[in-house]
Scaffold this active site. Structure first.
Site, PDB file in Angstrom:
ATOM      1  N   HIS A 127     -53.600-137.253 -29.828  1.00  0.00           N
ATOM      2  CA  HIS A 127     -53.098-138.529 -30.333  1.00  0.00           C
ATOM      3  C   HIS A 127     -53.177-139.564 -29.225  1.00  0.00           C
ATOM      4  O   HIS A 127     -53.041-139.245 -28.046  1.00  0.00           O
ATOM      5  CB  HIS A 127     -51.645-138.386 -30.818  1.00  0.00           C
ATOM      6  CG  HIS A 127     -51.170-139.556 -31.610  1.00  0.00           C
ATOM      7  ND1 HIS A 127     -50.587-140.655 -31.033  1.00  0.00           N
ATOM      8  CD2 HIS A 127     -51.210-139.808 -32.943  1.00  0.00           C
ATOM      9  CE1 HIS A 127     -50.281-141.532 -31.972  1.00  0.00           C
ATOM     10  NE2 HIS A 127     -50.649-141.054 -33.134  1.00  0.00           N
ATOM     11  N   GLU A 161     -52.104-135.660 -39.016  1.00  0.00           N
ATOM     12  CA  GLU A 161     -53.111-135.395 -40.039  1.00  0.00           C
ATOM     13  C   GLU A 161     -53.292-133.906 -40.314  1.00  0.00           C
ATOM     14  O   GLU A 161     -53.693-133.515 -41.410  1.00  0.00           O
ATOM     15  CB  GLU A 161     -54.466-136.002 -39.624  1.00  0.00           C
ATOM     16  CG  GLU A 161     -54.524-137.515 -39.707  1.00  0.00           C
ATOM     17  CD  GLU A 161     -54.067-138.183 -38.424  1.00  0.00           C
ATOM     18  OE1 GLU A 161     -53.743-137.449 -37.455  1.00  0.00           O
ATOM     19  OE2 GLU A 161     -54.039-139.422 -38.369  1.00  0.00           O
TER      20      GLU A 161
END
Length: 388
Positions: A269, A322
Site C-alpha cells: 500500500h 483489495e
C-alpha cells in the site's frame, strides 16, 4: 516581487507525505495502521454502525440520533431513483462500453445536467449539500441498472423504503440479500467510504477548488479511481487466487511474479507500513463464511507475506484492502465485474463529503512543476531550417 523559482518548494515524488490542506473529515496514519472518520476509528465504525450512520457522520459531522437517522434514510431513499431522462438514455450509454465505471461517470455527467447543477462557486451551502447527497444516493442505482442492462436484463427500480446497501444489492442481483451477506457488504462499504487524500479524493478536491459543479468533481474522481493502481484492484486480487487454485502453488506463483518484475495484486500500500486495518477487518468478515475460497485466501496470504519478506526485505508488503474485499464480495453474491463499482458506491460518499468541505475554501489548488526540458529561451527556427 519574488520569482516563481524563489517561491517553489521541492516535494517528494507523487506528493508523498505533503500536507496540502486541513480537513475535519479524517486521516490515515500509515505507520500505525490506523485511519479514522472524524474522531472515530473507521474500523470501529464499520463493526458498529450501518452505512447511513457513517455517511451522516462524514457529511454532517455527527453520528445521528434515532430521529436524525430516520430522516436521513428517508431523504436518501427519496433521492435514490434515477431521473426519467437518465433512465431513458442509460441503455444507449451502456451500448458504448462494457466498463461500469465508464458508464457511471458518463451517466453522472448527464445527471448533473438534468439536475441543473450550478457551479460550486455560485451555489449556496444548502444547495451543495443537497447535490452531494443526491449524487451519492443515485450512484448505486445507476451502477446496478447498468450491470443488469449489460447482462440483457431489465433494471430494477429503487425502493426508497429500503436501506441503502440493502437496496443496492437487491437492484444488482434481483433479490434482497440475507442478513449475513448484507452485513458483510455493509462493513466493507463503511470501511472504504474515505481514506485520506488518496488519488481520487485529491482529484475531486482539485476540481472543486476551481468552483466547478459537483458532477464535474465526481467525473474526475471516478476517472482517477478507475486506474488499476487505485480502485481497480479487487477483481484482480481475486483473479490471482483463481490462478493459484491450490495452496501448494502459492509460493511458486509469487516468486515468478517478483522475478518477472510484475506487481503482486492485493499486496502493499502507498501509505501503510504495517498491516492494512481494512484487510484485517475483512479477513474477520470473510472467516464468517464457511467456504474453501476463504481457506485458500488465508493460506495464500501467509505464504505471500513470508515470501515477499524474503524477496523484498524491508518493504513491509502485507495484504491490502483489495485482497479480502474480492473474497467477501464474491461470497456475498456480487459479480466480479462489479467489485470496483461496488467500491465506488462507498467512496462516492467520501468524495462528496470532501467536495462539500473543499467548496468552503476560496483558494484554488494550483501547484507547480519542475521543468527539466531543453533550457529556454531558444531561438525559434525558421520553416526553411526545419525543412532542411
Amino acid at each position: 516581487m519574488r520569482s516563481t523559482d524563489q517561491l517553489a518548494v521541492m516535494v517528494p515524488a507523487g506528493l508523498a507525505g505533503v500536507v496540502v490542506t486541513e480537513t475535519e473529515l479524517g486521516d490515515v496514519r500509515g505507520s500505525e495502521g490506523f485511519y479514522h472518520y472524524r474522531q472515530y476509528s473507521a474500523i470501529d465504525l464499520a463493526e458498529a454502525v450501518g452505512f447511513e450512520e457513517a455517511w451522516h457522520l462524514l457529511l454532517h459531522g455527527n453520528l445521528p440520533d434515532a430521529e436524525q437517522l430516520v430522516r436521513f434514510r428517508e431523504k436518501v431513499g427519496s433521492l435514490r431513483p434515477m431521473p426519467d431522462g437518465l433512465a431513458a438514455l442509460l441503455p444507449a450509454i451502456c451500448a458504448t462500453t462494457d466498463d461500469a465505471l465508464t458508464i457511471v461517470r458518463t451517466a453522472l455527467s448527464l445527471w448533473g445536467g438534468i439536475r441543473r447543477l450550478r457551479p460550486l462557486f455560485d451555489a449556496d451551502p444548502d444547495e451543495i449539500a443537497e447535490a452531494a447527497m443526491a449524487s451519492a444516493a443515485v450512484t448505486p442505482t445507476i451502477l446496478a441498472a447498468a450491470h443488469r442492462i449489460r447482462q440483457g436484463q431489465e433494471p430494477i427500480e429503487a425502493d426508497p423504503t429500503l436501506g441503502h446497501v440493502d437496496d443496492y444489492l437487491r437492484m444488482l442481483t434481483g433479490a434482497r440479500p440475507n442478513a449475513h451477506d448484507l452485513r458483510a457488504v455493509e462493513q466493507y462499504l463503511v470501511s472504504t467510504m474515505d481514506h485520506g487524500f488518496n488519488a481520487s479524493t485529491f482529484t475531486a478536491r482539485v476540481i472543486a477548488s476551481t468552483g466547478a459543479d459537483l458532477a464535474a468533481c465526481l467525473v474526475g474522481a471516478i476517472g482517477s479511481f478507475s486506474g488499476p493502481k487505485h480502485g481497480g484492484a479487487p477483481s484482480r486480487a481475486l483473479q490471482a487466487l483463481d490462478e493459484i487454485g491450490s495452496l501448494d502453488r502459492a509460493e511458486a506463483y509469487v516468486r515468478d511474479k517478483i522475478e518477472r518484475g510484475d506487481r503482486v495484486m492485493g499486496f502493499g500500500h502507498a501509505v501503510y507500513r504495517t498491516k492494512d486495518p481494512r484487510s484485517e477487518m475483512l479477513r474477520r468478515t470473510a472467516l464468517g463464511y464457511d467456504d474453501p475460497l476463504v481457506d485458500l485466501a488465508v493460506g495464500v496470504e501467509a505464504v505471500f507475506e513470508r515470501t515477499l519478506a524474503e524477496l523484498k526485505p524491508g518493504r513491509e508488503l502485507f495484504a491490502n484492502v483489495e485482497y479480502y474485499a474480492g473474497v467477501v464480495m464474491k461470497l456475498a453474491g456480487i459479480d466480479p465485474s462489479m467489485f470496483t463499482p461496488t467500491f465506488c458506491v462507498a467512496r462516492v460518499a467520501g468524495w462528496t463529503a470532501n467536495i462539500v468541505e473543499q467548496s468552503r475554501d476560496p483558494k484554488m489548488i494550483r501547484p507547480s512543476a519542475r521543468y527539466v526540458g531543453p533550457p529556454p529561451p531558444q531561438p525559434v527556427p525558421s520553416l526553411a531550417a526545419r525543412l532542411a
